[in-house]
Design a protein around this motif. Structure first.
Motif, short mmCIF file in Angstrom:
data_model
loop_
_atom_site.label_atom_id
_atom_site.label_comp_id
_atom_site.label_asym_id
_atom_site.label_seq_id
_atom_site.Cartn_x
_atom_site.Cartn_y
_atom_site.Cartn_z
N ARG A 158 13.17 14.35 5.48
CA ARG A 158 11.85 13.72 5.42
C ARG A 158 10.84 14.53 6.22
O ARG A 158 11.03 14.81 7.41
CB ARG A 158 11.91 12.30 5.96
CG ARG A 158 12.74 11.36 5.15
CD ARG A 158 12.86 9.99 5.76
NE ARG A 158 11.56 9.37 6.05
CZ ARG A 158 11.40 8.10 6.41
NH1 ARG A 158 12.47 7.31 6.52
NH2 ARG A 158 10.20 7.62 6.66
N GLU A 159 9.72 14.84 5.58
CA GLU A 159 8.69 15.62 6.26
C GLU A 159 8.06 14.84 7.40
O GLU A 159 7.73 15.42 8.44
CB GLU A 159 7.61 16.05 5.25
CG GLU A 159 6.58 16.99 5.85
CD GLU A 159 5.60 17.51 4.82
OE1 GLU A 159 4.75 18.35 5.20
OE2 GLU A 159 5.67 17.09 3.65
N ASP A 160 7.87 13.51 7.25
CA ASP A 160 7.24 12.73 8.32
C ASP A 160 8.11 12.71 9.57
O ASP A 160 7.59 12.77 10.70
CB ASP A 160 6.92 11.31 7.85
CG ASP A 160 8.14 10.55 7.33
OD1 ASP A 160 9.18 11.18 7.03
OD2 ASP A 160 8.06 9.30 7.20
N VAL A 161 9.43 12.67 9.40
CA VAL A 161 10.33 12.70 10.55
C VAL A 161 10.24 14.07 11.23
O VAL A 161 10.11 14.16 12.46
CB VAL A 161 11.78 12.41 10.10
CG1 VAL A 161 12.74 12.61 11.27
CG2 VAL A 161 11.89 11.00 9.54
N ARG A 162 10.27 15.11 10.44
CA ARG A 162 10.19 16.46 11.02
C ARG A 162 8.86 16.68 11.74
O ARG A 162 8.83 17.27 12.81
CB ARG A 162 10.38 17.52 9.92
CG ARG A 162 11.71 17.46 9.22
CD ARG A 162 12.00 18.76 8.47
NE ARG A 162 10.95 19.15 7.54
CZ ARG A 162 10.88 18.75 6.27
NH1 ARG A 162 11.79 17.91 5.79
NH2 ARG A 162 9.92 19.18 5.48
N GLU A 163 7.79 16.20 11.15
CA GLU A 163 6.47 16.40 11.77
C GLU A 163 6.39 15.70 13.12
O GLU A 163 5.80 16.23 14.06
CB GLU A 163 5.37 15.89 10.84
CG GLU A 163 5.04 16.85 9.71
CD GLU A 163 4.57 18.20 10.22
OE1 GLU A 163 3.76 18.25 11.16
OE2 GLU A 163 5.04 19.23 9.68
N ALA A 193 16.19 6.83 3.34
CA ALA A 193 15.44 5.61 3.02
C ALA A 193 14.30 5.87 2.04
O ALA A 193 13.74 4.91 1.49
CB ALA A 193 14.90 4.98 4.29
N VAL A 194 13.93 7.13 1.79
CA VAL A 194 12.78 7.41 0.94
C VAL A 194 13.15 7.99 -0.42
O VAL A 194 12.27 8.20 -1.26
CB VAL A 194 11.79 8.36 1.66
CG1 VAL A 194 11.26 7.72 2.93
CG2 VAL A 194 12.43 9.71 1.95
N LEU A 195 14.41 8.24 -0.66
CA LEU A 195 14.81 8.79 -1.95
C LEU A 195 15.32 7.69 -2.87
O LEU A 195 16.03 6.78 -2.41
CB LEU A 195 15.90 9.85 -1.78
CG LEU A 195 15.48 11.20 -1.17
CD1 LEU A 195 16.69 12.11 -1.00
CD2 LEU A 195 14.42 11.88 -2.03
N PRO A 196 15.02 7.77 -4.18
CA PRO A 196 15.57 6.78 -5.10
C PRO A 196 17.07 6.98 -5.29
O PRO A 196 17.63 8.01 -4.90
CB PRO A 196 14.80 7.06 -6.40
CG PRO A 196 14.39 8.50 -6.29
CD PRO A 196 14.14 8.75 -4.84
N ALA A 197 17.69 5.98 -5.92
CA ALA A 197 19.15 5.99 -6.05
C ALA A 197 19.66 7.24 -6.76
O ALA A 197 20.70 7.80 -6.37
CB ALA A 197 19.61 4.74 -6.78
N ASP A 198 18.94 7.69 -7.78
CA ASP A 198 19.45 8.82 -8.55
C ASP A 198 19.19 10.16 -7.87
O ASP A 198 19.52 11.21 -8.42
CB ASP A 198 18.87 8.82 -9.96
CG ASP A 198 17.37 9.04 -10.00
OD1 ASP A 198 16.72 8.88 -8.94
OD2 ASP A 198 16.84 9.37 -11.08
N ARG A 199 18.62 10.13 -6.65
CA ARG A 199 18.39 11.38 -5.92
C ARG A 199 19.09 11.37 -4.56
O ARG A 199 18.90 12.30 -3.77
CB ARG A 199 16.89 11.64 -5.73
CG ARG A 199 16.10 11.69 -7.04
CD ARG A 199 14.77 12.37 -6.87
NE ARG A 199 14.93 13.82 -6.94
CZ ARG A 199 14.36 14.59 -7.87
NH1 ARG A 199 13.61 14.06 -8.81
NH2 ARG A 199 14.55 15.89 -7.86
N TRP A 222 14.39 5.96 10.23
CA TRP A 222 14.36 7.43 10.29
C TRP A 222 15.75 8.02 10.46
O TRP A 222 15.92 9.24 10.31
CB TRP A 222 13.45 7.88 11.43
CG TRP A 222 11.99 7.77 11.09
CD1 TRP A 222 11.43 7.13 10.04
CD2 TRP A 222 10.89 8.35 11.83
NE1 TRP A 222 10.06 7.25 10.06
CE2 TRP A 222 9.70 8.01 11.15
CE3 TRP A 222 10.80 9.10 12.99
CZ2 TRP A 222 8.44 8.40 11.61
CZ3 TRP A 222 9.56 9.50 13.45
CH2 TRP A 222 8.38 9.15 12.76
N ALA A 223 16.73 7.21 10.78
CA ALA A 223 18.10 7.71 10.92
C ALA A 223 18.82 7.65 9.59
O ALA A 223 18.54 6.80 8.73
CB ALA A 223 18.86 6.88 11.95
#
Length: 731
Positions: free
Chosen positions: A454-459, A491-497, A432-433
């Motif tokens: 990340r929405e899960d971290v914010r939630e 950790a949740v975004l692909p390389a091109d994003r 999450w960091a």
């Protein structure tokens, strides 16, 4: 009409109370910027644009053999990289085939009554009964795979023009935005100065004024926040412009992340200003059918000098940016325990401090860092937002009830965006960091940053904060952020994003603040980032006040608050009286001077009152009474800078006057004592020339014209750093 359109000429004229802004689509479809300045009779100002054949300035294919027509020298409304314009561009698109050349031409326009808003982003708004108009101009590239919708909000009475943009992918392939600025503004001529505000932690918003010279001058941040080091507010002023006369333009960016402001004085003696998201940490993929919204910039112009420009922003940000019940109501006078105790406290200590403060008239007690998790220093506990009842010796509700029992309301400190490696949350969710896989992260203050994109971290954090805020009576929240972003990787975004992470982080922060302020509308939220590291217009949309600086030294604060005043109202600046010797500088200043300086802000105390003498406590009572007496004059009045602390090393003086000039409060601090001093005269401002004024209730009466032209003679200081307040009332 605020917006005047000549459809035949494709000429668009925007009128505010005292300014005119104009653009025109020319015969080749380029949207030219023709004029911005003092209000004029609507007229086609494109006559000012004189074309010529200039070497190494290329010509667009659509211009045929017209060699005098070049994007490299034309004043443009939204310039593009790769179009033959070699100045700093507003837009750079990397297409699927790897090319990065875009040429935009005029397509259409539409107007709307009212002021546009931006989903998920801060923007100026209208109050009930206020009017504005919106102009939307659409540009497209020749293949019609990109459309750029330029938004102009014309707030006529506020004297503000806002700009934003929506960049739409109308093609069949994704593209990457590598640069998407909010503002592109070209000036054909003129000798001007660029004013920016630099600094560092505990020394923010120090004014710098330099003549525009050939080349590019810039100010910006790649720290993930607007930063202590530069502020997203710039001024372009005539070389002879001063406080009360001369042309000046303000450019304010309503955004709390990375930003870049650039000014280029080019080969043709023209000046280009661009302002927007810094491209250093920005690369945003836009899929077919999707669009990217560029944050808002607020523009203002005046011919009446820097003070008038500041007043435009002060009024607009107090009335049309800050929101909620606290934007106009009197905010409570607070005491924060941080410099009084740091981490060394328990519930009994806090209640004892609150009792003594309440007896002096303080209204809000704020419990700062150290109340949660395993948090007894700044190495642990961030992310574990559960009350440390063992340390407090009670529940949070019990502590809050005891604070309220003293007659005060209760506030609390959070740093929700950061995480300690020594925390339960990090042990459970290290991903999450923000950190790069396979690389040890950069630490700062021995903490990392949560991935708020990340929405899960914010939630998760939102749920924790709501649990705390629901558990007790809490009327104030200090929202802190004590490091810059590094290792910007999600950790949740692909390389091109991955290039989207920094901007998505800011959007996530805004989403969290919007949810919290909506869920708890009665709580007063104060922004903070190690003091003034995120003192920007974007944060003011969510938090109507921001801790101005971690430097609480009264003499240092004179420069910090002076610089802040150019773009932000006094009501936004958190300012406290602290103990001496000062914790940051070791300087000793009189209690009265510390109060005079802190009154030019939200006002409060940051010390241990139990360590004060009886005489000091008595003085605090009087200071609080005075601040309540002067409150609405200070918070809602007209602010006047009477001296410049960067050039005058003997005195710093400033003034508040009411809207009709019948009442004023003049503040003066002696910053350097000298033997056998000469008399100093301070010329006041904003008074009624014909009115007679009494000073501090005295019998003598002085004409306003005398005080504004002859001045007010200052007393000879009897001690170092002495201060005075002069309260003027008209008969």
């Amino acid at each position: 009409m605020a917006i005047i359109i000549d459809e035949q000429k494709k000429l668009f004229t925007l009128q505010t109370k005292s300014s005119t802004y104009q653009m025109k689509a020319d015969k080749y479809g380029t949207l030219l910027h023709t004029y911005y300045g003092a209000k004029i009779t609507p007229f086609d100002m494109s006559y000012l644009i004189v074309n010529g054949d200039h070497g190494f300035s290329g010509n667009p294919y659509r211009a045929g053999n017209e060699r005098t027509y070049s994007p490299d020298t034309l004043p443009q409304e939204y310039s593009c990289y790769g179009s033959g314009d070699f100045r700093p561009s507003a837009l750079k698109i990397r297409r699927a085939d790897g090319s990065a050349s875009t040429e935009l031409v005029y397509d259409s326009y539409q107007t709307e009554d009212g002021k546009y808003s931006l989903e998920g982003l801060p923007a100026l708004y209208l109050n009930e009964g206020e009017q504005a108009q919106t102009l939307i101009i659409t540009l497209k590239d020749e293949s019609d795979t990109v459309r750029v919708h330029l938004y102009y909000g014309v707030m006529e009475e506020a004297d503000i023009i806002t700009r934003a943009a929506v960049i739409e992918n109308t093609g069949s392939q994704p593209f990457h935005l590598e640069r998407a600025m909010s503002l592109n503004l070209d000036f054909l001529s003129g000798s001007r100065d660029l004013i920016t505000f630099h600094g560092k932690h505990a020394m923010e918003r120090q004014l710098t004024r330099n003549p525009i010279h050939p080349g590019i001058q810039s100010a910006g941040s790649t720290r993930g926040a607007s930063s202590h080091h530069y502020n997203p507010f710039m001024i372009l002023a005539g070389s002879d412009t001063a406080e009360d006369f001369g042309d000046c333009y303000g450019f304010s960016f309503l955004y709390s992340g990375d930003f870049l402001g650039e000014a280029e004085y080019d080969q043709m003696d023209q000046t280009r200003i661009v302002l927007g998201i810094h491209p250093g940490n920005f690369n945003f993929k836009v899929e077919p059918g999707a669009a990217f919204t560029v944050p808002e910039a607020a523009l203002a112009y005046t011919s009446d000098g820097l003070s008038a420009l500041s007043r435009i922003y002060h009024n607009a940000y107090r009335n049309n940016l800050c929101r909620g019940k606290h934007k106009k109501t009197r905010r409570p006078i607070l005491i924060n325990n941080w410099e009084g105790t740091y981490f060394d406290f328990n519930g009994e200590k806090l209640v004892s401090m609150a009792k003594e403060a309440s007896e002096l008239g303080v209204e809000l007690f704020v419990m700062d860092d150290g109340w949660f998790g395993n948090r007894n220093d700044d190495n642990t506990g961030l992310g574990d937002w559960t009350v440390n009842e063992e340390k407090l010796g009670c529940t949070l509700k019990e502590l809050s009830d005891r604070i309220h029992g003293t007659g005060m309301v209760f506030g609390i400190w959070f740093e929700p965006e950061c995480i300690s490696e020594d925390s339960s949350l990090y042990r459970s969710h290290p991903d999450w960091a923000l950190k790069v896989p396979g690389k040890a992260p950069v630490r700062s203050r021995y903490q990392l940053v949560l991935d708020f994109s990340r929405e899960d971290v914010r939630e998760h954090i939102y749920s924790q904060l709501c649990s705390v805020l629901d558990s007790a009576r809490i009327e104030y929240v200090k929202w802190d952020f004590n490091r810059s972003l590094s290792d910007i990787y999600s950790a949740v975004l692909p390389a091109d994003r991955q290039g989207e992470t920094a901007h998505r982080y800011v959007l996530g922060l805004y989403d969290m603040l919007e949810k919290l302020t909506s869920r708890f509308p009665d709580i007063l939220f104060e922004g903070c980032s190690g003091g003034g590291g995120r003192f920007d217009a974007g944060m003011l949309y969510y938090t109507p006040q921001i801790w101005c600086s971690d430097d609480t030294d009264a003499i240092e604060r004179l420069k910090i608050q002076y610089g802040t005043s150019f773009g932000y109202p006094v009501s936004a600046a958190g300012s406290h009286v602290s103990a001496v010797p000062n914790h940051q500088t070791g300087r000793v200043t009189p209690l009265s001077t510390r109060a005079v300086v802190a009154m030019s802000g939200t006002f409060g105390y940051e010390l241990d009152i139990s360590k004060m003498t009886a005489a000091e406590k008595s003085a605090v009572k009087e200071q609080i009474k005075d601040f309540k007496k002067y409150y609405f004059l200070i918070q809602d009045g007209i602010y006047h800078r009477l001296t410049d602390p960067f050039t005058d090393d003997r005195y710093c003086a400033w003034e508040f006057s009411d809207q009709d000039g019948r009442t004023a409060l003049v503040n003066v601090v002696n910053t350097r004592t000298a033997p056998n001093p000469s008399t100093v005269y301070i010329r006041l401002k904003g008074l009624c020339s014909s009115a007679l004024y009494r000073i501090n209730g005295g019998q003598e009466q002085y004409p306003g014209s005398a005080l504004m032209n002859g001045g007010l003679p200052l007393p000879v200081p009897s001690a170092e750093y002495e201060s005075w307040q002069f309260y003027l009332t008209a008969e």
